[in-house]
Design a protein around this motif. Structure first.
Motif, PDB file in Angstrom:
ATOM      1  N   GLN A 365      52.030  35.538  39.806  1.00  0.00           N
ATOM      2  CA  GLN A 365      50.823  36.890  38.591  1.00  0.00           C
ATOM      3  C   GLN A 365      49.509  36.060  38.930  1.00  0.00           C
ATOM      4  O   GLN A 365      48.452  36.196  37.927  1.00  0.00           O
ATOM      5  CB  GLN A 365      51.166  36.727  36.736  1.00  0.00           C
ATOM      6  CG  GLN A 365      52.231  37.140  36.857  1.00  0.00           C
ATOM      7  CD  GLN A 365      52.380  36.718  35.237  1.00  0.00           C
ATOM      8  OE1 GLN A 365      52.436  36.094  34.348  1.00  0.00           O
ATOM      9  NE2 GLN A 365      52.908  37.764  34.359  1.00  0.00           N
ATOM     10  N   THR A 366      49.047  36.109  39.757  1.00  0.00           N
ATOM     11  CA  THR A 366      47.652  35.268  40.487  1.00  0.00           C
ATOM     12  C   THR A 366      46.370  36.400  40.107  1.00  0.00           C
ATOM     13  O   THR A 366      45.694  35.990  40.592  1.00  0.00           O
ATOM     14  CB  THR A 366      48.108  34.773  41.921  1.00  0.00           C
ATOM     15  OG1 THR A 366      48.214  36.083  42.774  1.00  0.00           O
ATOM     16  CG2 THR A 366      48.415  33.790  42.229  1.00  0.00           C
ATOM     17  N   GLY A 367      47.260  37.346  39.992  1.00  0.00           N
ATOM     18  CA  GLY A 367      45.473  38.957  39.727  1.00  0.00           C
ATOM     19  C   GLY A 367      45.585  39.046  38.207  1.00  0.00           C
ATOM     20  O   GLY A 367      44.756  39.523  38.074  1.00  0.00           O
ATOM     21  N   GLU A 368      46.147  38.671  36.888  1.00  0.00           N
ATOM     22  CA  GLU A 368      46.239  38.492  36.323  1.00  0.00           C
ATOM     23  C   GLU A 368      44.810  37.697  35.665  1.00  0.00           C
ATOM     24  O   GLU A 368      44.221  36.780  35.799  1.00  0.00           O
ATOM     25  CB  GLU A 368      47.139  38.353  35.161  1.00  0.00           C
ATOM     26  CG  GLU A 368      48.734  38.488  35.989  1.00  0.00           C
ATOM     27  CD  GLU A 368      48.452  40.091  35.394  1.00  0.00           C
ATOM     28  OE1 GLU A 368      47.916  40.125  33.993  1.00  0.00           O
ATOM     29  OE2 GLU A 368      49.157  40.980  35.776  1.00  0.00           O
ATOM     30  N   LYS A 369      44.365  38.502  35.010  1.00  0.00           N
ATOM     31  CA  LYS A 369      42.915  37.803  34.452  1.00  0.00           C
ATOM     32  C   LYS A 369      43.360  36.901  33.043  1.00  0.00           C
ATOM     33  O   LYS A 369      42.294  35.949  33.768  1.00  0.00           O
ATOM     34  CB  LYS A 369      42.712  39.545  33.245  1.00  0.00           C
ATOM     35  CG  LYS A 369      40.843  38.414  32.717  1.00  0.00           C
ATOM     36  CD  LYS A 369      39.848  39.240  31.419  1.00  0.00           C
ATOM     37  CE  LYS A 369      39.535  38.988  30.649  1.00  0.00           C
ATOM     38  NZ  LYS A 369      38.785  39.901  29.749  1.00  0.00           N
ATOM     39  N   ILE A 371      45.081  34.181  33.525  1.00  0.00           N
ATOM     40  CA  ILE A 371      45.048  33.116  34.936  1.00  0.00           C
ATOM     41  C   ILE A 371      44.564  32.863  35.785  1.00  0.00           C
ATOM     42  O   ILE A 371      43.524  31.597  36.001  1.00  0.00           O
ATOM     43  CB  ILE A 371      46.507  33.209  35.898  1.00  0.00           C
ATOM     44  CG1 ILE A 371      47.626  33.502  35.124  1.00  0.00           C
ATOM     45  CG2 ILE A 371      46.638  32.527  37.165  1.00  0.00           C
ATOM     46  CD1 ILE A 371      48.673  32.876  34.528  1.00  0.00           C
ATOM     47  N   ARG A 372      43.311  33.869  36.285  1.00  0.00           N
ATOM     48  CA  ARG A 372      42.286  33.712  36.851  1.00  0.00           C
ATOM     49  C   ARG A 372      41.261  33.217  35.844  1.00  0.00           C
ATOM     50  O   ARG A 372      40.391  32.125  36.792  1.00  0.00           O
ATOM     51  CB  ARG A 372      41.795  34.674  37.526  1.00  0.00           C
ATOM     52  CG  ARG A 372      43.303  35.602  38.063  1.00  0.00           C
ATOM     53  CD  ARG A 372      42.133  36.573  39.559  1.00  0.00           C
ATOM     54  NE  ARG A 372      40.819  36.387  40.301  1.00  0.00           N
ATOM     55  CZ  ARG A 372      41.930  36.086  41.531  1.00  0.00           C
ATOM     56  NH1 ARG A 372      43.276  36.025  41.625  1.00  0.00           N
ATOM     57  NH2 ARG A 372      40.669  35.452  42.660  1.00  0.00           N
ATOM     58  N   SER A 373      41.059  33.670  34.822  1.00  0.00           N
ATOM     59  CA  SER A 373      40.023  33.048  33.752  1.00  0.00           C
ATOM     60  C   SER A 373      40.664  31.519  33.095  1.00  0.00           C
ATOM     61  O   SER A 373      39.032  30.517  33.137  1.00  0.00           O
ATOM     62  CB  SER A 373      39.832  33.994  32.925  1.00  0.00           C
ATOM     63  OG  SER A 373      40.672  33.600  32.016  1.00  0.00           O
ATOM     64  N   LYS A 374      41.779  31.216  33.571  1.00  0.00           N
ATOM     65  CA  LYS A 374      41.970  30.077  32.942  1.00  0.00           C
ATOM     66  C   LYS A 374      41.145  28.905  34.126  1.00  0.00           C
ATOM     67  O   LYS A 374      41.119  27.335  33.934  1.00  0.00           O
ATOM     68  CB  LYS A 374      43.457  29.464  32.528  1.00  0.00           C
ATOM     69  CG  LYS A 374      43.982  28.061  32.367  1.00  0.00           C
ATOM     70  CD  LYS A 374      43.086  27.813  31.430  1.00  0.00           C
ATOM     71  CE  LYS A 374      43.804  28.088  29.943  1.00  0.00           C
ATOM     72  NZ  LYS A 374      42.627  27.819  28.917  1.00  0.00           N
ATOM     73  N   VAL A 375      41.918  28.861  35.291  1.00  0.00           N
ATOM     74  CA  VAL A 375      41.341  28.358  36.761  1.00  0.00           C
ATOM     75  C   VAL A 375      39.939  28.319  36.268  1.00  0.00           C
ATOM     76  O   VAL A 375      38.854  27.681  36.520  1.00  0.00           O
ATOM     77  CB  VAL A 375      41.488  28.801  37.818  1.00  0.00           C
ATOM     78  CG1 VAL A 375      41.103  28.235  38.824  1.00  0.00           C
ATOM     79  CG2 VAL A 375      42.875  28.968  38.166  1.00  0.00           C
ATOM     80  N   GLU A 376      38.745  29.123  36.429  1.00  0.00           N
ATOM     81  CA  GLU A 376      37.519  29.063  35.882  1.00  0.00           C
ATOM     82  C   GLU A 376      37.235  27.903  35.079  1.00  0.00           C
ATOM     83  O   GLU A 376      36.485  27.283  35.468  1.00  0.00           O
ATOM     84  CB  GLU A 376      37.210  30.812  35.772  1.00  0.00           C
ATOM     85  CG  GLU A 376      37.317  31.563  36.998  1.00  0.00           C
ATOM     86  CD  GLU A 376      36.201  32.737  36.785  1.00  0.00           C
ATOM     87  OE1 GLU A 376      35.637  32.851  35.436  1.00  0.00           O
ATOM     88  OE2 GLU A 376      36.471  33.521  37.814  1.00  0.00           O
ATOM     89  N   GLU A 377      37.555  28.146  33.931  1.00  0.00           N
ATOM     90  CA  GLU A 377      37.531  27.212  32.909  1.00  0.00           C
ATOM     91  C   GLU A 377      37.795  25.564  32.999  1.00  0.00           C
ATOM     92  O   GLU A 377      36.829  24.440  32.955  1.00  0.00           O
ATOM     93  CB  GLU A 377      38.541  28.272  31.592  1.00  0.00           C
ATOM     94  CG  GLU A 377      38.465  27.186  30.334  1.00  0.00           C
ATOM     95  CD  GLU A 377      39.480  27.338  29.316  1.00  0.00           C
ATOM     96  OE1 GLU A 377      39.820  25.930  28.435  1.00  0.00           O
ATOM     97  OE2 GLU A 377      39.699  28.153  29.080  1.00  0.00           O
ATOM     98  N   ILE A 378      38.666  25.747  33.950  1.00  0.00           N
ATOM     99  CA  ILE A 378      39.194  24.169  34.299  1.00  0.00           C
ATOM    100  C   ILE A 378      38.508  23.629  35.245  1.00  0.00           C
ATOM    101  O   ILE A 378      38.246  22.128  34.867  1.00  0.00           O
ATOM    102  CB  ILE A 378      40.731  24.414  34.657  1.00  0.00           C
ATOM    103  CG1 ILE A 378      41.734  24.716  33.411  1.00  0.00           C
ATOM    104  CG2 ILE A 378      41.089  23.030  35.338  1.00  0.00           C
ATOM    105  CD1 ILE A 378      43.065  24.544  33.828  1.00  0.00           C
ATOM    106  N   LEU A 379      38.310  24.475  36.500  1.00  0.00           N
ATOM    107  CA  LEU A 379      37.231  23.703  38.169  1.00  0.00           C
ATOM    108  C   LEU A 379      35.948  24.363  36.945  1.00  0.00           C
ATOM    109  O   LEU A 379      35.331  22.654  37.814  1.00  0.00           O
ATOM    110  CB  LEU A 379      37.644  24.702  38.876  1.00  0.00           C
ATOM    111  CG  LEU A 379      38.988  24.750  38.931  1.00  0.00           C
ATOM    112  CD1 LEU A 379      39.201  24.982  41.091  1.00  0.00           C
ATOM    113  CD2 LEU A 379      39.870  22.770  39.218  1.00  0.00           C
ATOM    114  N   GLU A 380      34.987  24.805  37.203  1.00  0.00           N
ATOM    115  CA  GLU A 380      33.933  24.821  36.095  1.00  0.00           C
ATOM    116  C   GLU A 380      33.090  24.642  37.630  1.00  0.00           C
ATOM    117  O   GLU A 380      32.155  23.806  37.750  1.00  0.00           O
ATOM    118  CB  GLU A 380      33.491  23.934  35.352  1.00  0.00           C
ATOM    119  CG  GLU A 380      34.470  23.840  33.671  1.00  0.00           C
ATOM    120  CD  GLU A 380      33.269  22.156  33.517  1.00  0.00           C
ATOM    121  OE1 GLU A 380      33.642  20.656  33.755  1.00  0.00           O
ATOM    122  OE2 GLU A 380      32.876  22.532  32.225  1.00  0.00           O
TER     123      GLU A 380
END
Length: 549
Positions: A365-369, A371-380
């Protein structure tokens, strides 16, 4: 063994009670705690270059920052620094908020690191490292030392180092976060104390023999091996028909082991009964083999076994990971991106491959919002490959509890329920890496407790990430994570990031999306033909007997 650290010299220290060492371009400073003296030693022959009276009565810990020699007094717990060219010194005193005694210290660019107990004497649970910003003595950060037995600190210009005096192991840490990056065991060293690390040298003292030891450190060795065992392995895949109907036909799939970075087959793989079919699968950058057996007309309460046996040699593998060597996402080869990133693979002209990718991504589910927002939150906004891999790893380990059994669930489900098996950990970690555009895959195999399968065993899945300069690096997101106390400890995380145990062997590659086996698995529906009511049961048993190499 490709040991990256070797003892090259040992000399007697001409001091009554050496307590600490510090680096100088002219030699090695030795603090004699009983005589209250500082000796500058030639580390090659032990010649005393200079002798000074310490500014404190009992210099327990010393450090050299390129301008000042720092001294910590065991008796008063006060800290001083001095210019070697003058007779005066500056008293720093006691650092507010840092528990005494100071078991090691180092200073660089107006930052002082101190290792000390995290509780007052006799109530110690661990040591921690305090980061002090000068000139206001502000305690900017505190993080756990790798072990309670850590003593001594030094800075090599990029990384912070400390020494476990019980295990004789030196650790490299990130100076700002305290993340453990790599470690080395000091050979031929039984009672070490204090530590100096430069680009290619390590110094410590053997306090029982009053000796200064010099080691050569080869940082160009990307990984090293230790331990090792030769094992006889037999895996029995058992299929049972509990009835009351007849199992008319069912296909079974088993991957076969091959040589990999920490393992080598020392006998041919034997399979009973002879497979009905063999099909190629992914095995690193080569081809592996999946065997297919067809079960026909299995009556109620009857069993069908597929037995795979072989002899194998395994080693403990450890990668020596230095973040500055790995660069950014731009340093990942384009060919690796095309082969392992879902966003790139979906562009392939092969229609069947695109079908496989789309079906696999129903799980990731790499296109799901979410999942993508969680990566942005973690990596900053992080772009450095090591820290992308490590931050995502820390998130999965800290946020997803390890539980059994494995169930095939999506990344969103794993995130929402906050728990899963090793396979679920691999799913969510690979999905997060994919969104971050860091190539990831997984290896699957078997692991034993202790030395014998009779003491316990399990099947296991471990993600791998591609890190420039190093290649594919294993990052076990669920090793020991069932232990609530130890699972998220910094040392446990380090032991699981960039290493493989000699009690684990690789049996296949998970998340295979492009091989003939992957295409068959994802595009042909698996059928179980029965006559009457019948739900086949599947189990495996393993016999793994081993000894040291």
């Amino acid at each position: 063994m490709n040991n990256p650290i070797k003892l090259i010299n040992r000399i007697k220290i001409p001091a009554l009670s050496p307590a600490s060492i510090a680096f100088s371009p002219l030699g090695i400073w030795i603090a004699d705690i009983e005589r209250g003296e500082l000796l500058l030693l030639n580390p090659q022959d032990g010649t005393v270059i200079e002798k000074l009276k310490s500014v404190v009565r009992r210099p327990q810990t010393i450090s050299w920052d390129g301008e000042y020699l720092w001294e910590y007094d065991e008796e008063t717990c006060n800290l001083y620094k001095r210019h070697l060219t003058g007779e005066t010194s500056v008293m720093i005193g006691r650092i507010p908020g840092v528990v005494r005694p100071y078991l090691g210290m180092t200073c660089k660019d107006k930052t002082l690191w101190i290792i000390s107990p995290d509780q007052p004497e006799f109530t110690v649970s661990n040591n921690h490292i305090s980061l002090i910003k000068f000139p206001r003595h502000i305690q900017a950060e505190t993080f756990e030392a790798p072990t309670y037995s850590c003593r001594g600190l030094c800075h090599d210009g990029k990384y912070l180092w400390t020494l476990d005096v019980v295990e004789g192991e030196i650790f490299a840490l990130d100076p700002e976060k305290g993340t453990i990056l790599t470690s080395y065991k000091l050979p031929e060293c039984h009672d070490p104390s204090s530590i100096i690390v430069t680009d290619d040298k390590v110094w410590t003292m053997d306090i029982k023999k009053n000796e200064l030891l010099t080691f050569h450190l080869n940082r160009d060795v990307l990984f090293s091996f230790s331990g090792g065992r030769r094992s006889e392995v037999e895996i029995i895949y058992r299929f049972r028909n509990p009835g009351p109907g007849i199992l008319k036909e069912m296909e079974t799939f088993q991957s076969l082991p091959k040589d990999y970075i920490h393992q080598k087959l020392i006998s041919p793989v034997k399979v009973k009964p002879e497979p009905d079919e063999k099909i190629s699968c992914q095995w690193d950058d080569k081809e592996g083999t999946v065997i297919i057996n067809k079960i026909r007309d299995l009556l109620p309460n009857k069993e069908y076994d597929v037995t795979v046996s072989f002899d194998i040699e395994t080693l403990n593998l450890k990668y020596h990971l230095y973040p500055h060597r790995m660069g950014t996402l731009d340093d990942i080869p384009e060919e690796i991106k095309k082969q392992y990133l879902i966003d790139e693979m979906i562009k392939n002209e092969d229609e069947q491959l695109r079908e496989v990718i789309n079906k696999a991504n129903l799980l990731f589910q790499t296109g799901e919002k979410e999942i993508r927002s969680k990566v942005e939150e973690i990596l900053e906004g992080e772009k450095r490959t090591f820290w992308i891999a490590r931050k995502l790893y820390d998130f999965v380990v800290d946020s997803v509890k390890y539980v059994l059994p494995y169930t095939s669930i999506t990344s969103k489900k794993i995130l929402s329920q906050g728990k899963g098996s090793c396979g679920n950990h691999a799913t969510i970690y690979i999905a997060l890496c994919q969104v971050a555009r860091l190539p990831a895959r997984s290896i699957v195999g078997f692991s034993i407790w202790k030395d014998d399968s009779r003491l316990g065993y399990l099947d296991h899945e471990i993600p791998e990430v591609y890190l420039p300069s190093y290649g594919w690096v294993p990052v076990d997101t669920s090793r020991f994570m069932s232990l609530p106390i130890y699972g998220t400890h910094p040392l446990t995380k380090f032991r699981s990031f960039g290493s493989l145990s000699d009690r684990f062997f690789v049996n296949g590659f998970g998340r295979d999306l492009s091989s003939p086996f992957a295409r068959r698995r994802h595009t042909v529906e698996k059928q179980i033909i029965v006559e009457g009511e019948c739900v086949p049961e599947e189990r495996f048993f393993m016999r793994w007997y081993s000894g040291e190499r």
